[in-house]
Design a protein around this motif. Structure first.
Motif, PDB file in Angstrom:
ATOM      1  N   VAL A  58       9.727   5.013   4.283  1.00  0.00           N
ATOM      2  CA  VAL A  58       9.345   6.479   4.234  1.00  0.00           C
ATOM      3  C   VAL A  58      10.376   6.934   3.459  1.00  0.00           C
ATOM      4  O   VAL A  58      11.677   6.935   3.696  1.00  0.00           O
ATOM      5  CB  VAL A  58       9.053   7.042   5.448  1.00  0.00           C
ATOM      6  N   VAL A  59      10.166   7.434   2.258  1.00  0.00           N
ATOM      7  CA  VAL A  59      11.278   8.079   1.342  1.00  0.00           C
ATOM      8  C   VAL A  59      10.700   9.351   0.790  1.00  0.00           C
ATOM      9  O   VAL A  59       9.447   9.558   0.714  1.00  0.00           O
ATOM     10  CB  VAL A  59      11.724   6.832   0.142  1.00  0.00           C
ATOM     11  N   THR A  60      11.665  10.165   0.282  1.00  0.00           N
ATOM     12  CA  THR A  60      11.085  11.558  -0.377  1.00  0.00           C
ATOM     13  C   THR A  60      10.552  11.233  -1.667  1.00  0.00           C
ATOM     14  O   THR A  60      10.889  10.090  -2.187  1.00  0.00           O
ATOM     15  CB  THR A  60      12.422  12.547  -0.760  1.00  0.00           C
ATOM     16  N   ARG A  61       9.697  12.210  -2.188  1.00  0.00           N
ATOM     17  CA  ARG A  61       8.933  11.560  -3.392  1.00  0.00           C
ATOM     18  C   ARG A  61      10.111  11.538  -4.607  1.00  0.00           C
ATOM     19  O   ARG A  61       9.880  11.059  -5.578  1.00  0.00           O
ATOM     20  CB  ARG A  61       8.105  12.917  -3.832  1.00  0.00           C
ATOM     21  N   GLU A  84       0.792  -1.146   0.157  1.00  0.00           N
ATOM     22  CA  GLU A  84       0.110   0.137  -0.133  1.00  0.00           C
ATOM     23  C   GLU A  84       0.876   1.119   0.060  1.00  0.00           C
ATOM     24  O   GLU A  84       1.871   1.215   0.594  1.00  0.00           O
ATOM     25  CB  GLU A  84      -0.755   0.108   1.286  1.00  0.00           C
ATOM     26  N   LEU A  85       0.388   2.096  -0.654  1.00  0.00           N
ATOM     27  CA  LEU A  85       1.380   3.636  -0.703  1.00  0.00           C
ATOM     28  C   LEU A  85       0.320   4.754  -0.181  1.00  0.00           C
ATOM     29  O   LEU A  85      -0.805   4.828  -0.274  1.00  0.00           O
ATOM     30  CB  LEU A  85       1.517   3.868  -2.048  1.00  0.00           C
ATOM     31  N   GLU A 126       6.096  15.819   1.285  1.00  0.00           N
ATOM     32  CA  GLU A 126       7.103  15.515   0.416  1.00  0.00           C
ATOM     33  C   GLU A 126       8.116  14.271   0.783  1.00  0.00           C
ATOM     34  O   GLU A 126       8.817  13.592   0.143  1.00  0.00           O
ATOM     35  CB  GLU A 126       8.145  16.575   1.011  1.00  0.00           C
ATOM     36  N   VAL A 127       6.820  13.325   1.110  1.00  0.00           N
ATOM     37  CA  VAL A 127       7.324  11.924   1.258  1.00  0.00           C
ATOM     38  C   VAL A 127       6.364  10.909   0.743  1.00  0.00           C
ATOM     39  O   VAL A 127       5.100  11.333   0.724  1.00  0.00           O
ATOM     40  CB  VAL A 127       7.465  11.538   2.892  1.00  0.00           C
TER      41      VAL A 127
END
Length: 60
Positions: free
Chosen positions: A45-48, A23-24, A29-30
């Motif tokens: 959890v990562v940056t876009r 799931e997203l 900005e993450v």
């Protein structure tokens, strides 16, 4: 940020593979990713920008 209150999205292929999917969600900005079978488990959890790079690599 309380990740329990965000809206998570499943892949459209979820039902085709027995419901086992990721799931997203995206917030500010993450982008966060979790296992749909374990929604209370760990989340990536990562940056876009990092997520866009990951998707580009996967498409190649």
């Amino acid at each position: 940020m309380d990740m329990a209150k965000v809206v998570w999205r499943k892949s459209s292929y979820t039902t085709a593979n027995g419901g086992e999917c990721v799931e997203l969600t995206s917030v500010v900005e993450v982008v966060a990713v979790r296992d749909s079978k374990d929604p209370d488990g760990p989340q990536l959890v990562v940056t876009r920008r990092a997520f866009a790079a990951l998707l580009a690599d996967l498409k190649r």
